[in-house]
Design an enzyme around this catalytic site. Structure first.
Site, PDB file in Angstrom:
ATOM      1  N   ARG A  97       0.818  -1.216   0.000  1.00  0.00           N
ATOM      2  CA  ARG A  97       0.000   0.000   0.000  1.00  0.00           C
ATOM      3  C   ARG A  97       0.846   1.258   0.000  1.00  0.00           C
ATOM      4  O   ARG A  97       0.352   2.321  -0.325  1.00  0.00           O
ATOM      5  CB  ARG A  97      -0.966  -0.021   1.194  1.00  0.00           C
ATOM      6  N   LYS A 195     -14.596   7.801  -1.722  1.00  0.00           N
ATOM      7  CA  LYS A 195     -14.127   7.722  -0.335  1.00  0.00           C
ATOM      8  C   LYS A 195     -13.089   8.808  -0.086  1.00  0.00           C
ATOM      9  O   LYS A 195     -12.178   8.988  -0.875  1.00  0.00           O
ATOM     10  CB  LYS A 195     -13.504   6.339  -0.117  1.00  0.00           C
TER      11      LYS A 195
HETATM   12  C1  R5P Z   1      -7.068   0.689  -0.201  1.00  0.00           C
HETATM   13  O1  R5P Z   1      -6.596   1.279  -1.166  1.00  0.00           O
HETATM   14  C2  R5P Z   1      -7.227  -0.792  -0.186  1.00  0.00           C
HETATM   15  O2  R5P Z   1      -7.656  -1.291  -1.415  1.00  0.00           O
HETATM   16  C3  R5P Z   1      -8.184  -1.200   0.908  1.00  0.00           C
HETATM   17  O3  R5P Z   1      -9.466  -0.679   0.628  1.00  0.00           O
HETATM   18  C4  R5P Z   1      -7.746  -0.727   2.259  1.00  0.00           C
HETATM   19  O4  R5P Z   1      -6.389  -1.027   2.469  1.00  0.00           O
HETATM   20  C5  R5P Z   1      -8.563  -1.357   3.333  1.00  0.00           C
HETATM   21  O5  R5P Z   1      -8.155  -0.857   4.590  1.00  0.00           O
HETATM   22  P1  R5P Z   1      -9.159  -0.896   5.813  1.00  0.00           P
HETATM   23  O6  R5P Z   1      -9.828  -2.230   5.798  1.00  0.00           O
HETATM   24  O7  R5P Z   1      -8.278  -0.680   7.018  1.00  0.00           O
HETATM   25  O8  R5P Z   1     -10.123   0.232   5.617  1.00  0.00           O
END
Ligand code: R5P
Length: 315
Positions: A97, A195
């Protein structure tokens, strides 16, 4: 001298490694991967690897740092034992990420981890659903990048209740390409949840782009970590009139409050792969369905070993 393919596993996901070996009709190579008293990783390869095509199965699931070190040290041991080729099989490639600097003075961990793997003597990488495909370019060795779509599609064909009035949803702008691939496959519409993230691991769902009223919404994401992004997206879709909300997530990281958030959310079903083993708490959660990627990986390993094309596994 023994020749041919040999598969080893670190401690990250041994059950998956065993399932892959079952599909390959072989057994795991002998390797002791433990710790010294001070916590340092101690590796001893028991099987002869001289001249052999070695596959080490080790996703980067928690504890990520420890599992990366196990992979590096196993690769080092195999390289120094004259393996002919070492492929690191990373069903979940962690640290992905942080693949670019998105603020001043921040690292690019995906590149750092790629460099570490290469330095240890790994000759190629086999992985699944990278956070972004561009991470392949962080390596100077071949990267075979598989997709979970065939595994999810196979399951969804057995679920006409989900496929009826289906619309695929990306939970953020960054995931549109992944969601579009599934929408194209099922020949259905695509919606996007807009988002805005204020702090790492916290997300704020703002808006739904697309008409989800009366539809079965299938959210597609690569990772569910704390579950914040996913459950807020699910609740937003329900508030916008969705008939049912489901999710397919490649990597069930599921840390911290993820399970309780999934339980409390509008999500009816959380469908994931076994790239990461589920915790006891996750196994008890009735909304979670885990599908195995073992056959997909076994076929990829077989084809890499035989120098056959693996492009037909991308469909
Ligand atoms: C973000 O770009 C990823 O694709 C996921 O949506 C994200 O890492 C999910 O993180 P969390 O479950 O902590 O919101």
């Amino acid at each position: 001298m023994e020749t041919g393919l040999i598969v080893f596993s670190g401690n990250a996901n041994r059950p998956l490694a065993e399932r892959i070996c079952d599909s390959l009709q072989t057994t795991l190579g002998s390797a002791s991967v433990s710790n010294f008293a001070d916590g340092e990783t101690r590796v001893e390869i028991g099987s002869n690897v001289r001249g052999r095509d070695v596959f080490i199965i080790q996703p980067t699931c928690a504890p990520a740092n420890h599992h990366i070190m196990e992979a590096l040290i196993m690769a080092d041991a195999c390289r120094r034992s004259s393996a002919q080729r070492i492929t690191l099989v990373v069903p979940y490639f962690g640290y992905a990420r942080q693949e670019r600097k998105n603020a001043p003075r921040t690292p690019i961990t995906a590149k750092l981890v790629a460099d570490l793997y290469e330095t240890s003597g790994i000759d190629r990488i086999l992985t699944l659903e990278l956070h972004t495909s561009a991470i392949q370019g962080f390596f100077n060795i071949p990267v075979d990048h598989l997709f979970a779509k065939p595994v999810f599609a196979n399951y969804l064909h057995s679920r006409p209740d989900i496929l009826l009035d289906l619309i695929i949803v990306s939970p953020d702008a960054g995931g549109v390409e992944r969601a579009r691939a599934l929408a194209k496959y099922f020949n259905c519409g695509l919606a996007i949840v807009d988002k805005r993230r204020e702090r790492p691991n916290e997300s704020t769902v703002m808006n739904v782009i697309g008409d989800v009223k009366g539809r079965n919404c299938l959210i597609v994401d690569d990772i569910c970590d704390t579950g914040g992004s996913l459950t807020k997206a699910a609740d937003t879709l329900a508030a916008n009139g969705a008939k049912g909300v489901y999710a397919v997530v490649s990597h069930p990281v599921l840390s911290g409050p993820a399970i309780s958030r999934i339980e409390a959310s509008a999500l009816r079903e959380f469908i994931c792969t076994d790239s990461i083993p589920l915790s006891a708490e996750a196994i008890k959660c009735s909304k979670i369905v885990q599908l195995s990627i073992s056959e997909l990986f076994a076929e990829a390993i077989r084809r890499i070993h035989n120098s056959d094309s693996i492009s037909s596994l991308f469909v």
